[in-house]
Each structure stands twice: as C-alpha cells, then as structure tokens.
Design a protein around this motif. Sequence first.
Motif, short mmCIF file in Angstrom:
data_model
loop_
_atom_site.label_atom_id
_atom_site.label_comp_id
_atom_site.label_asym_id
_atom_site.label_seq_id
_atom_site.Cartn_x
_atom_site.Cartn_y
_atom_site.Cartn_z
N PHE A 282 -45.13 88.74 3.63
CA PHE A 282 -43.76 89.21 3.80
C PHE A 282 -43.78 90.72 3.98
O PHE A 282 -44.77 91.39 3.69
CB PHE A 282 -42.87 88.81 2.61
N GLY A 283 -42.68 91.25 4.48
CA GLY A 283 -42.59 92.69 4.68
C GLY A 283 -41.45 93.04 5.62
O GLY A 283 -40.60 92.21 5.94
N LYS A 284 -41.45 94.28 6.09
CA LYS A 284 -40.42 94.74 7.03
C LYS A 284 -40.72 94.23 8.43
O LYS A 284 -41.89 94.08 8.81
CB LYS A 284 -40.34 96.27 7.02
N MET A 285 -39.69 93.99 9.22
CA MET A 285 -39.86 93.44 10.56
C MET A 285 -40.77 94.31 11.42
O MET A 285 -41.57 93.80 12.20
CB MET A 285 -38.50 93.26 11.24
N GLN A 286 -40.67 95.63 11.27
CA GLN A 286 -41.48 96.51 12.10
C GLN A 286 -42.97 96.43 11.76
O GLN A 286 -43.82 96.87 12.53
CB GLN A 286 -41.01 97.97 12.00
N GLU A 287 -43.28 95.80 10.60
CA GLU A 287 -44.67 95.64 10.19
C GLU A 287 -45.24 94.28 10.59
O GLU A 287 -46.43 94.02 10.40
CB GLU A 287 -44.79 95.81 8.67
N LEU A 288 -44.39 93.41 11.15
CA LEU A 288 -44.82 92.06 11.50
C LEU A 288 -45.75 92.08 12.71
O LEU A 288 -45.39 92.55 13.78
CB LEU A 288 -43.60 91.18 11.79
N LYS A 289 -46.95 91.55 12.51
CA LYS A 289 -47.91 91.44 13.61
C LYS A 289 -47.69 90.12 14.34
O LYS A 289 -47.10 89.19 13.80
CB LYS A 289 -49.33 91.52 13.06
N LYS A 290 -48.17 90.04 15.55
CA LYS A 290 -48.01 88.82 16.33
C LYS A 290 -48.67 87.66 15.59
O LYS A 290 -49.82 87.75 15.16
CB LYS A 290 -48.64 88.99 17.71
N ILE A 291 -47.93 86.59 15.42
CA ILE A 291 -48.42 85.47 14.63
C ILE A 291 -47.93 84.16 15.24
O ILE A 291 -46.81 84.08 15.76
CB ILE A 291 -47.93 85.60 13.16
N ASN A 292 -48.76 83.14 15.20
CA ASN A 292 -48.38 81.81 15.68
C ASN A 292 -48.12 80.91 14.48
O ASN A 292 -48.99 80.74 13.62
CB ASN A 292 -49.50 81.21 16.55
N THR A 293 -46.93 80.35 14.42
CA THR A 293 -46.58 79.43 13.34
C THR A 293 -45.99 78.15 13.94
O THR A 293 -45.54 78.14 15.09
CB THR A 293 -45.56 80.06 12.37
N ASP A 294 -46.00 77.09 13.14
CA ASP A 294 -45.46 75.81 13.61
C ASP A 294 -43.95 75.87 13.82
O ASP A 294 -43.40 75.14 14.64
CB ASP A 294 -45.80 74.70 12.61
N GLN A 295 -43.29 76.72 13.04
CA GLN A 295 -41.83 76.81 13.13
C GLN A 295 -41.39 78.25 12.93
O GLN A 295 -42.00 79.00 12.16
CB GLN A 295 -41.18 75.92 12.06
N VAL A 296 -40.35 78.64 13.64
CA VAL A 296 -39.77 79.97 13.49
C VAL A 296 -38.27 79.82 13.24
O VAL A 296 -37.58 79.10 13.95
CB VAL A 296 -39.99 80.84 14.75
N ILE A 297 -37.79 80.49 12.20
CA ILE A 297 -36.36 80.52 11.91
C ILE A 297 -35.87 81.96 12.05
O ILE A 297 -36.42 82.86 11.41
CB ILE A 297 -36.05 80.01 10.49
N ASP A 298 -34.88 82.16 12.90
CA ASP A 298 -34.27 83.48 13.03
C ASP A 298 -33.11 83.54 12.04
O ASP A 298 -32.10 82.87 12.21
CB ASP A 298 -33.76 83.68 14.46
N ALA A 299 -33.29 84.31 10.97
CA ALA A 299 -32.28 84.38 9.91
C ALA A 299 -30.99 85.03 10.37
O ALA A 299 -29.94 84.88 9.72
CB ALA A 299 -32.83 85.12 8.69
N LYS A 300 -31.05 85.78 11.47
CA LYS A 300 -29.85 86.37 12.08
C LYS A 300 -28.98 87.10 11.05
O LYS A 300 -27.82 86.77 10.83
CB LYS A 300 -29.03 85.28 12.77
N ASP A 301 -29.58 88.08 10.41
CA ASP A 301 -28.86 88.93 9.45
C ASP A 301 -28.39 88.20 8.20
O ASP A 301 -27.45 88.63 7.53
CB ASP A 301 -27.67 89.62 10.12
N ARG A 302 -29.04 87.09 7.85
CA ARG A 302 -28.72 86.40 6.60
C ARG A 302 -29.70 86.83 5.51
O ARG A 302 -30.76 87.37 5.78
CB ARG A 302 -28.77 84.89 6.78
#
Length: 242
Positions: free
Chosen positions: A48-68
Amino acid sequence: MSLLIKNIKKLIQCRTEKTPFVSGKDMSFVPSIDNAYLVIKDGKINDFGKMQELKKINTDQVIDAKDRMVLPSWCDSHTHIVFAGDRSKEFIDRIKGLSYEEIAARGGGILNSAKLLQNTSEEDLYNQSKMRINYVIRQGTGAIEIKSGYGLSFESELKMLQVIKQIKDSSKMQVKSTFLGAHAYPNEFKENKDGYIDLVLNKMLPAFKKKNLIDFIDVFCEKGYFSPEDTERIIKEGLKYN
C-alpha cells in the motif's frame, strides 16, 4: 488471486510497523494515507502507499475507488445479537441513564428478554438473528462475538448456542460464541443462587462444551447479579475446559 484498489481518497488504519494493539491516548490517532492504493494477494495485504508511488503491476482484478475511503472491517467483540422480540424501549431507557436494576424493576431487563426467548422456537430465533447479522455485515462488520445469556435454563441456553452455531456455519463473517449462562438468576433460583451457579457449572458448561458450542465464557459481574466471588468461581471452572 490478486487485487489492486487504486485512487483511494483516504486509506485508513495503515501502519508501517507491527502494532498488536493500541490503548489510551494512542487510540485517538488513526493513521491514514490520502490518494492511496492497496494491493491484496491471496487474501492478505501485500502493499500500500500513495498513488504516485505505485509501480506498474499486473493483478487479477482492479477496483477504481474513485475518491472513496477504504478502511478495515469492524470487529465487534461484545454483542447480544441473538434475542427474541424487540428491546428498543430498554435501549432508550439505558440512554436516559436508567440502571439495569431500575429497568428490571419496571418489568424489563434480562428476565423479560429470557421469557420472550423461552417462548420462541429455534427456527424463529435463527431467522430473527440472521436478519440482524446481515444488517451488521452491510454496515461493515467483518468479525463478531455473540453471547448467550437470555435463556437462563438448560434448554433455552442450548437453543441460543445452537442458533449461534448455525450463524457461524452459514456466515462468511468470523463468529465467536460466548456462553453467558451467568447473566442473571432465574426467578425459580432467587432464593437458591448457589443452586443456579451449580446448574451452570455442572450441567450447562460441560454439556455445551462437549457439543462444541462454546468458544468463550462470560459472567455478568454487577450489583444485584453475580458477585466478584461468583465470577471468580465460574471463570476458574471455565479454565478447566481450555
């Protein structure tokens, strides 16, 4: 199975160091990260961390929390969610400051709840309780403890614990069962309190434990109910079943 939750407005209760528990003033501090991501792999938090620290990653599922916001589920460690009928009036009395003794003197309280439960079938009790369980799950509860204690007889305490077992077996939520036979003295034992404690310790506790219906035991140590000495006696007996 892997999951990425991204664009989280606020990720709550995230700690970089292992913290078994918090207490006192530390409970007022709730760590959080704004504009965050969370990675889960095989049911466990992986990163976990800040979005700007997120490296490219492949996952089975992606959820866009959309400011939640994202936060852990609640762990409710003390409930009486298995009961019969409606106790809302007593909840209001407690909010108004009435003591348990005052509520009981007005015909309410534990003995009134026990009478209602004794006259309710196990099926009806399960259906009423399952509705409450589904509600707290929708409100974000992920683990719960459920006490007996509104039976106050062998048959009715058994009924309660069997309903809790049904909830435990049918729910995805983690459920722990607490035997609270020592919640109040039934009317028939008002003049024989030691006799009721003997019933709890020598008949109820061993039988219910043998049926694998109990995770924990509890005692209502309160003026007019069970004394500290009674409580110590019951808890010590319960330790024998660890």
